[in-house]
Design an enzyme around this catalytic site. Structure first.
Site, PDB file in Angstrom:
ATOM      1  N   HIS A 156      -4.052 -13.547  18.492  1.00 44.81           N
ATOM      2  CA  HIS A 156      -2.855 -12.160  17.812  1.00 44.81           C
ATOM      3  C   HIS A 156      -4.543 -11.464  18.444  1.00 44.81           C
ATOM      4  CE1 HIS A 156      -4.777 -12.022  13.735  1.00 44.81           C
ATOM      5  NE2 HIS A 156      -4.345 -13.280  13.985  1.00 44.81           N
ATOM      6  N   GLU A 213       0.695  -9.855  14.325  1.00 47.37           N
ATOM      7  CA  GLU A 213       1.038 -11.087  14.036  1.00 47.37           C
ATOM      8  C   GLU A 213       0.544 -10.959  11.853  1.00 47.37           C
ATOM      9  OE1 GLU A 213      -0.642 -14.745  11.513  1.00 47.37           O
ATOM     10  OE2 GLU A 213      -1.992 -12.819  11.600  1.00 47.37           O
ATOM     11  N   HIS A 261     -10.054 -11.332   6.239  1.00 48.23           N
ATOM     12  CA  HIS A 261      -9.044  -9.477   5.428  1.00 48.23           C
ATOM     13  C   HIS A 261      -9.913  -8.934   4.703  1.00 48.23           C
ATOM     14  CE1 HIS A 261      -5.238 -12.134   5.920  1.00 48.23           C
ATOM     15  NE2 HIS A 261      -5.520 -11.854   7.046  1.00 48.23           N
TER      16      HIS A 261
END
Length: 457
Positions: free
Chosen positions: A278, A324, A422
Site C-alpha cells: 500500500h 490501506e 505507526h
C-alpha cells in the site's frame, strides 16, 4: 522392463524440473542483490516525498512518482485506478500532561487516526484505567461518566510472532473510544501498540461505528513510557487528572488512485497474478517499513524479471494500493472493478509486514493450492526461508474474490516491527538495504514458481 524405464524417465524429468527451479531462484536472488533499484526508490519515497496519508499532498506526489517510475520499466501498460478516499488531518501537535496536586508531568501523545478534536482549551478530567473493553460494562456510567478512560492492555511479550501480540490488544485502539462514549466518558487514551518502552506514541485507525456524531469523544495514543507512568501514578492517587489537547479534523472524501503496472502473460494472459503493497502511510513519519518497503519490493519483482529475462506465462500486475491505513478503499475498489470486468485472478501476493529479513509466507486458498504452495519449501531452504503456513495474507488483497485464487503474504522477521509501526520512528534510516532486497527476491521467487506451476482447479 518397459515400466521401469518409464519410471526412470519420469524421475529424470522431475529431477531436471527441480534443478531448473533451483537455478532460476539462484538467478532471481543474484539479480536482487546486485542489480536492484528498490532501495533507491524507497529513498525517494521516504526522503523526497515523506508521509503519504490518504488525501494528502504526499500521497498525491507518491502516486505521480511511482507511476513515472513504472513508465520507465518494461510494463506493457501502466495506469491509474480512481478511488475516493477519506481525508483526515492531524492539525497542530498534540499536548498532554498528568496533574497530581501541584505536580504537572508532560507525557507524549498523538491523536488516533479518525478521531475528533478536543475543544480549543483541551480536556481535563479524572482517569479510569481499564485493561479490556469488557471492563467498561462492569464499571458502567456511574463510574465512567465525565471521565477519561485509559486503555492500558500491553502487547504480550511471550508471543514469538509479534502480530499475535498486536492482534491481542489492537481492539482497544480501534473501538475503545466508541465503547467508552456509550457510558458517558469524555475522552479515551490508549496505550501504544509497542513491545518496547519508549517515548514515541503510535497512531492508527479508530472508528465510531454507528455511534451518533454528537456522542463522539476524542481519542489519543500515549507512549508506552507515558502509559507506565500514568498507571503508576493512578495507583498512588486515583483522583489525579489528565489533560490533553488535539486539533485533528476530517474533510470530505477526495480523489486518489491505485497505481498499476501490468506485464501481459505470454501463454495465459487472461489469468492475472497480483503483487502489491500500500502506497499510503501514516503522517508521523515517512512510512518506510509500513508500507514503503512493500511498494518498492513489488516494483522490484518486475525489475528482477526484466534483469533475468523472464517472461511470465500469466499476466502479472504490480498494484500499489491507496488507503490501506484508514479505510481500505484501494483494495475494495480493485476488487470491485475486477468483478465488473469479469477478470480471473489466480494469485495475489502482498508485502505489508515491513522490510525486515524475509522468513517465508502465509497462505489462503483451497487445501490443494495451499499444499501446492507448501511444496515449494525445499527450493527456498538455501535462502533461509522456512515459514509456509496458513494465515492472514494482507488487508489489500483480502477483498479480492476469484475462483481458485491462491493468496500469499510475505512474512519478514517481526521482532522489531512494532517498535516503529505507526510511530515517528518509521523512517528510512531503519531500513537495511540487503534485507529489503532479500524480501523482493523472495517475492519474485514465489511469483515465478506459481506462474510456472499454475493453480489447482
Amino acid at each position: 522392463m518397459k515400466k521401469l524405464a518409464l519410471l526412470l524417465l519420469l524421475n529424470a524429468f522431475a529431477l531436471q524440473a527441480q534443478t531448473d527451479k533451483e537455478q532460476q531462484l539462484r538467478k532471481i536472488y543474484d539479480a536482487a542483490l546486485t542489480k536492484s533499484k528498490c532501495y533507491g526508490w524507497l529513498d525517494d519515497l521516504s526522503n523526497k516525498i515523506g508521509s503519504r496519508l490518504s488525501g494528502s499532498e504526499g500521497a498525491a506526489k507518491a502516486v505521480a512518482y511511482t507511476k513515472a517510475q513504472m513508465e520507465t520499466m518494461p510494463f506493457d501498460r501502466v495506469f491509474l485506478q480512481e478511488v475516493m478516499v477519506p481525508k483526515w488531518v492531524r492539525g497542530e501537535k498534540e499536548t498532554a500532561y498528568i496533574r497530581d496536586g501541584k505536580t504537572k508531568l508532560n507525557v507524549p501523545i498523538c491523536a488516533l487516526g479518525g478521531s475528533i478534536a478536543t475543544s480549543k482549551n483541551g480536556i481535563t478530567a479524572e482517569v479510569i484505567e481499564v485493561h479490556t473493553i469488557a471492563e467498561l460494562e462492569t464499571l458502567g456510567s456511574a463510574k465512567l461518566k465525565g471521565k477519561i478512560v485509559f486503555f492500558n492492555r500491553p502487547m504480550q511479550p511471550e508471543n514469538i510472532d509479534t502480530f499475535t501480540s498486536y492482534g491481542g490488544c489492537v481492539d482497544q485502539r480501534g473501538k475503545g473510544a466508541r465503547e467508552a462514549a456509550k457510558y458517558g466518558a469524555v475522552g479515551a487514551i490508549v496505550r501504544s501498540m509497542n513491545l518496547r518502552l519508549d517515548d514515541f506514541p503510535h497512531t492508527g485507525w479508530m472508528g465510531y461505528g454507528e455511534l451518533p456524531n454528537d456522542q463522539w469523544i476524542p481519542a489519543a495514543a500515549i507512549s508506552t513510557n507515558g502509559a507506565e507512568l500514568l498507571s503508576k501514578m493512578l495507583k498512588q492517587n486515583p483522583k489525579l487528572q489528565f489533560y490533553f489537547k488535539q486539533s485533528c479534523y476530517a474533510t470530505d472524501d477526495v480523489l486518489s488512485y491505485n497505481v498499476i503496472g501490468e506485464i501481459k502473460g505470454t501463454e495465459h494472459p487472461e489469468n492475472i497474478m497480483v503483487v502489491g503493497g500500500h502506497l499510503d502511510s501514516w503522517d508521523l513519519a515517512d512510512g518506510s517499513h509500513d508500507d514503503g518497503a512493500g511498494v518498492v519490493q513489488s516494483m522490484e519483482v518486475a525489475n528482477i524479471f526484466n534483469n533475468i529475462g523472464y517472461k511470465p506465462k500469466n499476466t502479472v500486475r504490480m498494484v500499489l494500493f491507496m488507503n490501506e491505513e484508514n479505510g481500505g478503499r484501494g483494495g475494495a475498489k480493485y476488487n470491485e472493478l475486477a468483478q465488473a470486468n469479469n477478470e480471473q485472478h489466480i494469485f495475489a501476493l502482498e508485502s505489508d509486514c515491513g522490510g525486515f529479513t524475509p522468513r517465508g509466507f502465509t497462505f489462503e486458498g483451497s487445501e490443494a493450492n495451499v499444499a501446492m504452495a507448501q511444496s515449494f519449501a525445499p527450493v527456498f531452504e538455501p535462502y533461509l526461508i522456512h515459514i509456509f503456513r496458513k494465515g492472514h495474507t494482507g488487508s489489500d488483497i483480502e477483498p479480492l474474490k476469484s475462483r481458485n485464487i491462491l493468496k500469499a503474504g510475505l512474512r519478514p522477521d517481526t521482532q522489531r516491527y512494532f517498535d516503529i509501526h505507526h510511530a515517528a520512528t518509521d523512517t528510512f534510516d531503519q531500513i537495511v538495504k540487503r534485507e529489503l532486497e532479500l524480501g523482493a527476491a523472495t517475492m519474485a521467487a514465489l511469483v515465478y514458481l506459481v506462474d510456472q506451476t499454475g493453480v489447482q482447479p
